[in-house]
Scaffold this motif. Structure first.
Motif, PDB file in Angstrom:
ATOM      1  N   PRO A 174      10.187   7.491   2.775  1.00  0.00           N
ATOM      2  CA  PRO A 174       9.852   6.239   3.476  1.00  0.00           C
ATOM      3  C   PRO A 174      11.035   5.313   3.714  1.00  0.00           C
ATOM      4  CG  PRO A 174       8.225   6.714   1.783  1.00  0.00           C
ATOM      5  CD  PRO A 174       9.317   7.718   1.600  1.00  0.00           C
ATOM      6  N   LEU A 175      12.083   5.397   2.889  1.00  0.00           N
ATOM      7  CA  LEU A 175      13.259   4.538   3.052  1.00  0.00           C
ATOM      8  C   LEU A 175      14.408   5.235   3.779  1.00  0.00           C
ATOM      9  CD1 LEU A 175      13.354   2.846  -0.487  1.00  0.00           C
ATOM     10  CD2 LEU A 175      12.234   2.041   1.600  1.00  0.00           C
ATOM     11  N   TYR A 176      14.190   6.462   4.243  1.00  0.00           N
ATOM     12  CA  TYR A 176      15.246   7.200   4.952  1.00  0.00           C
ATOM     13  C   TYR A 176      15.572   6.525   6.285  1.00  0.00           C
ATOM     14  CZ  TYR A 176      17.388  10.951   7.712  1.00  0.00           C
ATOM     15  OH  TYR A 176      18.221  11.697   8.515  1.00  0.00           O
ATOM     16  N   ILE A 227       7.786   1.631  -4.178  1.00  0.00           N
ATOM     17  CA  ILE A 227       8.852   2.610  -3.963  1.00  0.00           C
ATOM     18  C   ILE A 227      10.137   2.067  -4.582  1.00  0.00           C
ATOM     19  CG2 ILE A 227      10.193   3.871  -2.242  1.00  0.00           C
ATOM     20  CD1 ILE A 227       7.774   3.586  -0.366  1.00  0.00           C
ATOM     21  N   LYS A 228      10.646   2.748  -5.582  1.00  0.00           N
ATOM     22  CA  LYS A 228      11.817   2.273  -6.304  1.00  0.00           C
ATOM     23  C   LYS A 228      13.102   2.618  -5.553  1.00  0.00           C
ATOM     24  CE  LYS A 228       9.582   2.673 -10.822  1.00  0.00           C
ATOM     25  NZ  LYS A 228       9.626   3.296 -12.167  1.00  0.00           N
ATOM     26  N   THR A 229      14.098   1.792  -5.728  1.00  0.00           N
ATOM     27  CA  THR A 229      15.418   2.040  -5.146  1.00  0.00           C
ATOM     28  C   THR A 229      16.431   2.254  -6.266  1.00  0.00           C
ATOM     29  OG1 THR A 229      16.052  -0.301  -5.082  1.00  0.00           O
ATOM     30  CG2 THR A 229      14.847   0.572  -3.177  1.00  0.00           C
ATOM     31  N   SER A 230      17.560   2.830  -5.922  1.00  0.00           N
ATOM     32  CA  SER A 230      18.602   3.074  -6.917  1.00  0.00           C
ATOM     33  C   SER A 230      19.955   3.123  -6.225  1.00  0.00           C
ATOM     34  CB  SER A 230      18.341   4.393  -7.660  1.00  0.00           C
ATOM     35  OG  SER A 230      18.331   5.475  -6.761  1.00  0.00           O
ATOM     36  N   VAL A 231      21.011   3.171  -7.014  1.00  0.00           N
ATOM     37  CA  VAL A 231      22.375   3.224  -6.494  1.00  0.00           C
ATOM     38  C   VAL A 231      22.840   4.683  -6.505  1.00  0.00           C
ATOM     39  CG1 VAL A 231      24.769   2.506  -6.845  1.00  0.00           C
ATOM     40  CG2 VAL A 231      22.888   0.894  -7.269  1.00  0.00           C
ATOM     41  N   ALA A 232      23.228   5.180  -5.342  1.00  0.00           N
ATOM     42  CA  ALA A 232      23.714   6.559  -5.246  1.00  0.00           C
ATOM     43  C   ALA A 232      25.166   6.647  -5.698  1.00  0.00           C
ATOM     44  CB  ALA A 232      23.585   7.059  -3.803  1.00  0.00           C
ATOM     45  N   ASN A 233      25.513   7.741  -6.315  1.00  0.00           N
ATOM     46  CA  ASN A 233      26.884   7.958  -6.783  1.00  0.00           C
ATOM     47  C   ASN A 233      27.688   8.587  -5.641  1.00  0.00           C
ATOM     48  OD1 ASN A 233      29.189   8.244  -8.313  1.00  0.00           O
ATOM     49  ND2 ASN A 233      28.484  10.096  -9.346  1.00  0.00           N
ATOM     50  N   PHE A 257       0.830  -1.207   0.000  1.00  0.00           N
ATOM     51  CA  PHE A 257       0.000   0.000   0.000  1.00  0.00           C
ATOM     52  C   PHE A 257       0.863   1.255   0.000  1.00  0.00           C
ATOM     53  CE2 PHE A 257       0.024  -1.825   4.377  1.00  0.00           C
ATOM     54  CZ  PHE A 257       0.841  -0.899   5.006  1.00  0.00           C
ATOM     55  N   GLY A 258       0.253   2.384  -0.365  1.00  0.00           N
ATOM     56  CA  GLY A 258       0.925   3.670  -0.316  1.00  0.00           C
ATOM     57  C   GLY A 258       1.838   3.920  -1.498  1.00  0.00           C
ATOM     58  N   ASN A 259       2.452   5.085  -1.487  1.00  0.00           N
ATOM     59  CA  ASN A 259       3.399   5.503  -2.507  1.00  0.00           C
ATOM     60  C   ASN A 259       4.348   6.517  -1.877  1.00  0.00           C
ATOM     61  OD1 ASN A 259       2.153   8.325  -3.021  1.00  0.00           O
ATOM     62  ND2 ASN A 259       0.420   6.924  -3.318  1.00  0.00           N
ATOM     63  N   VAL A 260       5.380   6.903  -2.581  1.00  0.00           N
ATOM     64  CA  VAL A 260       6.397   7.781  -1.997  1.00  0.00           C
ATOM     65  C   VAL A 260       5.782   9.048  -1.432  1.00  0.00           C
ATOM     66  CG1 VAL A 260       8.375   9.245  -2.517  1.00  0.00           C
ATOM     67  CG2 VAL A 260       8.322   6.919  -3.374  1.00  0.00           C
ATOM     68  N   ASP A 261       4.957   9.723  -2.200  1.00  0.00           N
ATOM     69  CA  ASP A 261       4.415  11.004  -1.751  1.00  0.00           C
ATOM     70  C   ASP A 261       3.498  10.841  -0.549  1.00  0.00           C
ATOM     71  OD1 ASP A 261       5.778  12.320  -3.769  1.00  0.00           O
ATOM     72  OD2 ASP A 261       4.104  12.192  -5.175  1.00  0.00           O
ATOM     73  N   TYR A 267      13.600  -6.135  -8.689  1.00  0.00           N
ATOM     74  CA  TYR A 267      12.844  -5.093  -9.394  1.00  0.00           C
ATOM     75  C   TYR A 267      13.734  -4.015 -10.012  1.00  0.00           C
ATOM     76  CZ  TYR A 267       8.818  -6.961  -6.824  1.00  0.00           C
ATOM     77  OH  TYR A 267       7.835  -7.771  -6.313  1.00  0.00           O
ATOM     78  N   ASP A 268      14.719  -3.535  -9.249  1.00  0.00           N
ATOM     79  CA  ASP A 268      15.525  -2.396  -9.656  1.00  0.00           C
ATOM     80  C   ASP A 268      16.985  -2.800  -9.829  1.00  0.00           C
ATOM     81  OD1 ASP A 268      13.254  -0.675  -9.327  1.00  0.00           O
ATOM     82  OD2 ASP A 268      13.610  -0.754  -7.163  1.00  0.00           O
ATOM     83  N   GLU A 269      17.728  -1.985 -10.571  1.00  0.00           N
ATOM     84  CA  GLU A 269      19.161  -2.231 -10.735  1.00  0.00           C
ATOM     85  C   GLU A 269      19.890  -1.704  -9.505  1.00  0.00           C
ATOM     86  OE1 GLU A 269      20.319  -0.550 -14.461  1.00  0.00           O
ATOM     87  OE2 GLU A 269      19.547  -2.258 -15.595  1.00  0.00           O
ATOM     88  N   ASP A 270      19.877  -2.495  -8.454  1.00  0.00           N
ATOM     89  CA  ASP A 270      20.366  -2.078  -7.138  1.00  0.00           C
ATOM     90  C   ASP A 270      20.954  -3.300  -6.428  1.00  0.00           C
ATOM     91  OD1 ASP A 270      20.868  -1.008  -4.672  1.00  0.00           O
ATOM     92  OD2 ASP A 270      18.815  -0.352  -4.275  1.00  0.00           O
TER      93      ASP A 270
END
Length: 450
Positions: free
Chosen positions: A174-176, A241-247, A52-56, A322-325
């Motif tokens: 939400p992932l902080y 909620i998508k995840t990603s790799v931080a630079n 349920f829910g979304n980022v916003d 799901y994500d490139e992470d």
């Protein structure tokens, strides 16, 4: 020849699972996967996962959502916490309820005769939690005590801070990952009304994934699921909620945890890869050989068995479906005076792999262990039902696992070593160590204390 025959039997088992699996949907669109089979004692395993829910919509609700999920099984409008557990016990049901900011769920193990009655209780847990103020205070105090203890636990500090650095979501996301003091302050502010509001705003089952495996009547279970959650919808639109790799650059720092006899070492790096990438099987095997193996690995052999610097050491690798992470990391538990040796030993083994690679014997042993563990997992209904339910959103069948294991079987040592050189980058490794600074080399790095 016998090895080939065993592999063929395992492939046939996966084909059999697919052929006997039935897919269905509830009235609100929730998806269900059924695998009916004879079991000892007519046992049934089941999982219901609510998304349920979304980022916003979930901004600044991470802590509230987590506590809401944890309160679901601490009493309902009909039963207090002890009475609810007694009802499950009467039905010989092992029930685990879980939740987070963006999802909740339940895993169940019971019998064919009791499954429908257990689902009635699950409905009570999902829809009618009491969020009793006294129970909430008990939970909050448990969380706060645990967090206070983590402040001085080297391992907790190492991996909390590595996670914060490598996953730098902005505050409120939400992932902080908060620091410990901020999380404690957030928990203290939460009231029962906050949890009730979250429950009303977000909980619902239209995006649920449900798995059932064992001895059961499919029509009866389908009817009951439609009855209890088939028209129970969230008021908030769901979007994963998508995840990603931080630079970010690699760091190396030390966290002081005074008066602790033990110390911890952690190293992590991230790169872009999901678990469908062609190089994923090779890096799985590389991790197994480097530090993921249960019986033998480069890190454990060097840091614990040969040098005696560490009480325990290993590595881990995971990639999102799901994500490139992807994350590759290592850990070691040791005495503070050995932290410098542990770090040096880790990098020497890391560099040795990059220079010389792994051996064919290491790959053969790792491959055998991984394939054997996968076989054991498939034989456990609790794990298999989670796999089947998890495959719903991914639009996968057991054919995906069959293809993955075939890729592992076909891997050459050249492919593994080439993948390691491609993805393992020394300058991308972040290292955090924690221990009592008075018991170790004072030049161990930048010193911080949360």
């Amino acid at each position: 020849l016998h090895r080939v025959d065993r592999r063929q039997r395992q492939m046939c088992i996966r084909d059999s699972i697919d052929s006997r699996t039935n897919h269905d949907s509830l009235k609100n669109g929730a998806k269900v996967v059924y695998l009916n089979k004879k079991t000892r004692g007519e046992s049934v395993s089941m999982t219901i996962s609510l998304d349920f829910g979304n980022v916003d919509a979930l901004y600044n609700k991470g802590t509230i959502g987590g506590l809401t999920g944890s309160m679901l099984n601490r009493g309902t409008n009909k039963y207090n916490r002890e009475e609810l557990q007694a009802e499950f016990d009467k039905l010989k049901a092992n029930v685990n309820v879980f939740g987070s900011a963006s999802g909740a769920g339940v895993s169940v193990r019971t019998t064919k005769d009791n499954l429908i009655a257990v689902l009635d209780l699950v409905e009570e847990v999902f829809k009618n939690p009491s969020f009793d103020a006294k129970e909430l205070e008990v939970l909050k105090q448990e969380r706060i005590v645990s967090l206070e203890q983590q402040k001085q636990q080297p391992t907790s500090q190492v991996f909390r801070q590595l996670g914060q650095y490598l996953n730098p979501y902005e505050p409120g996301h939400p992932l902080y990952q908060m620091n410990i003091d901020d999380e404690i302050a957030a928990i203290k502010k939460i009231s029962s009304d906050d949890l009730k509001d979250f429950h009303v705003s977000f909980m619902g089952a239209q995006d649920a994934d449900i798995g059932v495996i064992g001895d059961f009547d499919q029509a009866s279970v389908q009817n009951k699921l439609n009855q209890i959650i088939g028209d129970w919808d969230s008021k908030s639109n769901y979007e994963r909620i998508k995840t990603s790799v931080a630079n970010v650059d690699g760091i190396n720092k030390f966290v002081d945890t005074p008066d602790k006899s033990g110390a911890a070492f952690g190293a992590m790096m991230k790169f872009e890869m999901d678990d469908s990438h062609p190089d994923y099987p090779a890096l799985e095997m590389a991790n197994q050989m480097f530090g993921g193996g249960f019986l033998s690995s480069r890190l454990a052999d060097r840091l614990r068995r040969k040098e005696g610097w560490s009480y325990g050491a290993g590595s881990f690798f995971n990639a999102s479906s799901y994500d490139e992470d992807a994350t590759f990391g290592a850990y070691a538990i040791c005495a503070p005076e050995n932290l410098e040796n542990v770090e040096r030993g880790y990098f020497e083994e890391f560099d040795r792999v990059l220079k010389d690679g792994f051996t064919q014997q290491e790959l053969d042993d790792a491959r055998k262990g991984v394939l054997q563990n996968n076989k054991i997992d498939r034989a456990k209904d609790g794990r298999l039902v989670r796999m089947l339910a998890g495959n719903i959103d991914l639009n996968r069948s057991m054919q995906w696992d069959k293809d993955y294991e075939q890729s592992v079987t076909d891997l050459t040592i050249l492919q593994v070593n080439m993948a390691v050189k491609k993805y393992w980058k020394r300058d991308k490794i972040s290292v955090i160590k924690a221990g009592d600074s008075t018991k170790m080399n004072p030049d161990a790095g930048t010193t911080e204390s949360e």
